[in-house]
Design an enzyme around this catalytic site. Structure first.
Site, mmCIF file in Angstrom:
data_model
loop_
_atom_site.group_PDB
_atom_site.id
_atom_site.type_symbol
_atom_site.label_atom_id
_atom_site.label_comp_id
_atom_site.label_asym_id
_atom_site.label_seq_id
_atom_site.Cartn_x
_atom_site.Cartn_y
_atom_site.Cartn_z
ATOM 1 C CB CYS A 85 31.954 35.681 42.896
ATOM 2 S SG CYS A 85 33.175 34.626 43.627
ATOM 3 C CG ASP A 86 31.893 39.546 41.641
ATOM 4 O OD1 ASP A 86 30.825 39.293 42.228
ATOM 5 O OD2 ASP A 86 32.928 39.839 42.249
ATOM 6 C CB CYS A 121 35.801 35.939 42.858
ATOM 7 S SG CYS A 121 34.851 34.449 42.567
#
Ligand code: NAP
Length: 324
Positions: free
Chosen positions: A139-140, A136
């Site tokens: 997200c990261d 993701c």
């Protein structure tokens, strides 16, 4: 019967949320069950939705699906966080059972369980997931600021997220197993113009290597044509790997009973989105499918929400016919 719903929807991605809105607005007693605390499914990992008609500019998947949830709640749709481990689709009243044996009962069901990111299967991928390997970008991305990253895959997700990652990373390498991208031409054009993106063609991941304490340290890539193997590390800096190679449908719970294609995606009646029995190929009355867990041409928010609307209306007509 106590707590009998007209419609239970399994999964709260865009398909389930849209089904919740249409079901509740159609005056059905409607419940959406989602195993995660947050709604949105896979789209909640997307940083910006550009192609949902009427969507707000720069809106993320999470923002869009939170608005969808509020809209469904306004019409009386109920939401529950729970993990369903068994489904009885044989009886007239459908029964969903959670891990503690608690049952939810409904006159009709919509399966909107979505899909899960596929892995490359390369050694080290599992070991370093969350420690340098991610599925993701949204997200990261923060963790790879000014580092070199490798995006695996050549589809819309890989290429779009590679473009997004250039805002954070020093350099983004897109590693694709062929010499042509699968992504839409418009997305490809943007990526080819981006000076921070380097394409590594005809190449697969041989291994993701690291240290048990420090996490991911290098990626070993193999050229499928020449057979040449190269190991990349970030010198003194860590690297990041984003595995974005498509999805596996979340149909484990029912794929033995219902008709699925070779990839495990449910095959539905195109008019009503009724699922079909694997034993006879006949429609299973009262049970519908919506979104990414079904076989279709286009996997987008717009087609997921359209599925949800169609399945909810078909379910309403079924409940009306059979119970009234
Ligand atoms: P996808 O379209 O299935 O693409 C998967 C990519 O990963 C392909 O390039 C495939 O290579 C590669 N791949 C598959 N298995 C691999 C493996 N084991 N090792 C290395 N590479 C592998 O998946 P997606 O990009 O996640 O998209 C899923 C759906 O969502 C698609 O229908 C897509 O159109 C849609 N989507 C749309 C948008 C948008 O319109 N903005 C954004 C994201 C996703 P090959 O090409 O060689 O098969």
């Amino acid at each position: 019967m106590e707590n009998l719903y007209d419609l239970i929807i399994l999964g709260a991605g865009p398909a389930g949320l849209s089904a919740g809105l249409y079901g509740a607005r159609g005056m059905m007693k409607t419940l959406v069950i989602e195993k995660n605390m947050l709604v949105g499914g896979q789209i909640s990992t997307t940083s910006e939705i550009e192609n949902y008609p009427g969507g707000m500019i720069s809106e993320s998947g999470t923002e869009l699906t939170m608005r969808m949830k509020d809209q469904a709640i306004n019409f009386g749709c109920e939401f529950k966080t729970d993990t369903i481990v068994d489904i009885d689709l044989d009886s007239k009243i459908k029964v969903l059972t959670n891990e503690l044996g608690i049952e939810y009962k409904a006159k009709s069901i919509i399966l909107a369980t979505g899909a899960t990111p596929r892995s490359t299967g390369a050694p080290g991928e599992k070991e370093y997931t969350g420690r340098g390997v991610s599925y993701c970008a949204t997200c990261d991305a923060f963790f790879i600021k000014n580092l070199e990253v490798f995006v695996i895959g050549g589809g819309d997700t890989a290429v779009e997220e590679a473009i997004f990652l250039t805002k954070f990373a020093k350099k983004v390498n897109v590693v694709h197993r062929r010499d042509q991208l699968r992504a839409a031409k418009s997305i490809q054009e943007k990526a080819f113009k981006n000076k921070k993106i380097n394409f590594i063609w005809n190449t697969v991941v041989d291994e993701m290597k690291g240290d048990p304490i420090k996490g991911l340290e290098s990626i070993v890539l193999k050229n499928k044509i020449t057979g040449k193997v190269i190991e990349y590390n970030g010198g003194n800096e860590p690297i990041g790997i984003f595995v974005l190679v498509g999805n596996i449908p979340n149909t484990e719970l029912f794929k033995n009973k219902l008709l699925v294609n070779s990839g495990g995606f449910l095959i539905a009646d195109e008019k009503t989105l009724n699922v079909k029995l694997s034993s006879t190929g006949n429609n299973l009355e009262g049970v519908y499918v919506a979104g990414d867990c079904r076989e279709k041409l286009l996997y987008q928010v717009i087609t997921a929400t359209a599925d949800g609307a169609i399945a909810a209306i078909a379910s309403e007509k079924y409940v009306e016919k059979v119970y009234n």
